[in-house]
Design a protein around this motif. Structure first.
Motif, PDB file in Angstrom:
ATOM      1  N   ALA A  23       3.342  33.608 -26.831  1.00 15.84           N
ATOM      2  CA  ALA A  23       4.740  34.017 -27.000  1.00 15.84           C
ATOM      3  C   ALA A  23       5.540  33.595 -25.776  1.00 15.84           C
ATOM      4  O   ALA A  23       6.700  33.207 -25.871  1.00 15.84           O
ATOM      5  CB  ALA A  23       4.846  35.516 -27.211  1.00 15.84           C
ATOM      6  N   HIS A  24       4.892  33.693 -24.619  1.00 10.64           N
ATOM      7  CA  HIS A  24       5.498  33.260 -23.356  1.00 10.64           C
ATOM      8  C   HIS A  24       4.400  33.207 -22.301  1.00 10.64           C
ATOM      9  O   HIS A  24       3.252  33.518 -22.564  1.00 10.64           O
ATOM     10  CB  HIS A  24       6.658  34.179 -22.936  1.00 10.64           C
ATOM     11  CG  HIS A  24       6.251  35.593 -22.685  1.00 10.64           C
ATOM     12  ND1 HIS A  24       5.749  36.020 -21.475  1.00 10.64           N
ATOM     13  CD2 HIS A  24       6.267  36.683 -23.494  1.00 10.64           C
ATOM     14  CE1 HIS A  24       5.481  37.310 -21.552  1.00 10.64           C
ATOM     15  NE2 HIS A  24       5.785  37.728 -22.768  1.00 10.64           N
ATOM     16  N   GLU A  31      11.476  30.354 -18.804  1.00 14.60           N
ATOM     17  CA  GLU A  31      10.926  29.453 -19.813  1.00 14.60           C
ATOM     18  C   GLU A  31      12.009  29.020 -20.795  1.00 14.60           C
ATOM     19  O   GLU A  31      12.067  27.851 -21.200  1.00 14.60           O
ATOM     20  CB  GLU A  31       9.765  30.122 -20.525  1.00 14.60           C
ATOM     21  CG  GLU A  31       8.589  30.366 -19.592  1.00 14.60           C
ATOM     22  CD  GLU A  31       7.583  31.374 -20.126  1.00 14.60           C
ATOM     23  OE1 GLU A  31       7.442  31.491 -21.363  1.00 14.60           O
ATOM     24  OE2 GLU A  31       6.943  32.049 -19.306  1.00 14.60           O
ATOM     25  N   GLN A  32      12.900  29.941 -21.180  1.00 11.96           N
ATOM     26  CA  GLN A  32      13.986  29.604 -22.085  1.00 11.96           C
ATOM     27  C   GLN A  32      14.915  28.564 -21.449  1.00 11.96           C
ATOM     28  O   GLN A  32      15.338  27.612 -22.097  1.00 11.96           O
ATOM     29  CB  GLN A  32      14.792  30.846 -22.462  1.00 11.96           C
ATOM     30  CG  GLN A  32      15.940  30.503 -23.401  1.00 11.96           C
ATOM     31  CD  GLN A  32      16.968  31.602 -23.516  1.00 11.96           C
ATOM     32  OE1 GLN A  32      17.061  32.474 -22.668  1.00 11.96           O
ATOM     33  NE2 GLN A  32      17.757  31.539 -24.568  1.00 11.96           N
ATOM     34  N   ALA A  37      16.829  22.955 -21.134  1.00 13.37           N
ATOM     35  CA  ALA A  37      17.020  21.761 -20.310  1.00 13.37           C
ATOM     36  C   ALA A  37      16.173  20.581 -20.791  1.00 13.37           C
ATOM     37  O   ALA A  37      16.315  19.466 -20.288  1.00 13.37           O
ATOM     38  CB  ALA A  37      16.683  22.083 -18.851  1.00 13.37           C
ATOM     39  N   GLY A  38      15.266  20.833 -21.729  1.00 12.61           N
ATOM     40  CA  GLY A  38      14.412  19.762 -22.232  1.00 12.61           C
ATOM     41  C   GLY A  38      13.235  19.443 -21.338  1.00 12.61           C
ATOM     42  O   GLY A  38      12.657  18.362 -21.430  1.00 12.61           O
ATOM     43  N   THR A  39      12.838  20.395 -20.496  1.00 10.16           N
ATOM     44  CA  THR A  39      11.734  20.151 -19.561  1.00 10.16           C
ATOM     45  C   THR A  39      10.502  20.987 -19.880  1.00 10.16           C
ATOM     46  O   THR A  39       9.618  21.119 -19.045  1.00 10.16           O
ATOM     47  CB  THR A  39      12.186  20.440 -18.113  1.00 10.16           C
ATOM     48  OG1 THR A  39      12.607  21.806 -18.025  1.00 10.16           O
ATOM     49  CG2 THR A  39      13.321  19.511 -17.702  1.00 10.16           C
ATOM     50  N   ALA A  40      10.448  21.538 -21.085  1.00 10.14           N
ATOM     51  CA  ALA A  40       9.303  22.361 -21.480  1.00 10.14           C
ATOM     52  C   ALA A  40       8.999  22.116 -22.961  1.00 10.14           C
ATOM     53  O   ALA A  40       9.803  21.513 -23.669  1.00 10.14           O
ATOM     54  CB  ALA A  40       9.600  23.841 -21.241  1.00 10.14           C
ATOM     55  N   ILE A  41       7.845  22.574 -23.394  1.00 13.65           N
ATOM     56  CA  ILE A  41       7.454  22.484 -24.804  1.00 13.65           C
ATOM     57  C   ILE A  41       7.034  23.866 -25.286  1.00 13.65           C
ATOM     58  O   ILE A  41       6.747  24.748 -24.489  1.00 13.65           O
ATOM     59  CB  ILE A  41       6.313  21.474 -25.033  1.00 13.65           C
ATOM     60  CG1 ILE A  41       5.056  21.893 -24.245  1.00 13.65           C
ATOM     61  CG2 ILE A  41       6.756  20.067 -24.671  1.00 13.65           C
ATOM     62  CD1 ILE A  41       3.839  21.041 -24.590  1.00 13.65           C
TER      63      ILE A  41
END
Length: 139
Positions: A23-24, A31-32, A37-41
């Protein structure tokens, strides 16, 4: 079923339909922001994947769904709904076309029902429907 992402330090397993994925990882707000920002999956490997192939795939999906999909360009994505005869939402689908296959992403529990429904609607068109959930994962 659980994924390797649950072994990441700080992973908190999701509940309900999302059980088996994180979930996190301990700080949902950070994380959100990274996702925005487009730096996580996000691990969505518990979701189902159905592909539709064939030259008629986009016009056929356009004719059976709530969204105009006939002009979906390779690499573009959309969301669509499949409605029952009474207008009730049967499936909420994320759609992506790669120029050869159209990828339909749904809740894992809906995969088989979606594939069966699509198969029942094929008639004479040049399309093939396949559940590809065991072959691919959504991130």
């Amino acid at each position: 079923m659980s994924t390797e992402f649950l072994a990441v330090h700080g992973a908190v397993e999701a509940t309900g339909e999302d059980v088996g994925v994180a979930a996190h990882y301990g700080n949902p707000m950070t994380e959100q922001r990274a996702l925005a920002a487009g730096t996580a999956i996000v691990d969505l490997s518990h979701r189902g994947i159905v592909t539709v192939t064939g030259p008629d795939r986009l016009t056929w999906l356009d004719s059976v769904s709530s969204q105009s999909l006939a002009g979906l360009a390779p690499g573009d994505s959309a969301e669509t709904l499949l409605l029952g005869q009474t207008g009730r939402i049967e499936h909420d689908i994320r759609v992506m076309d790669d120029g050869f296959d159209t990828w339909l992403l749904v809740e894992g529990s809906e995969t088989e029902a979606l594939a069966q429904w699509l198969e029942s609607m094929r008639f004479m068109l040049r399309v093939e429907v396949a559940d590809r959930s065991a072959d691919f994962a959504t991130l």
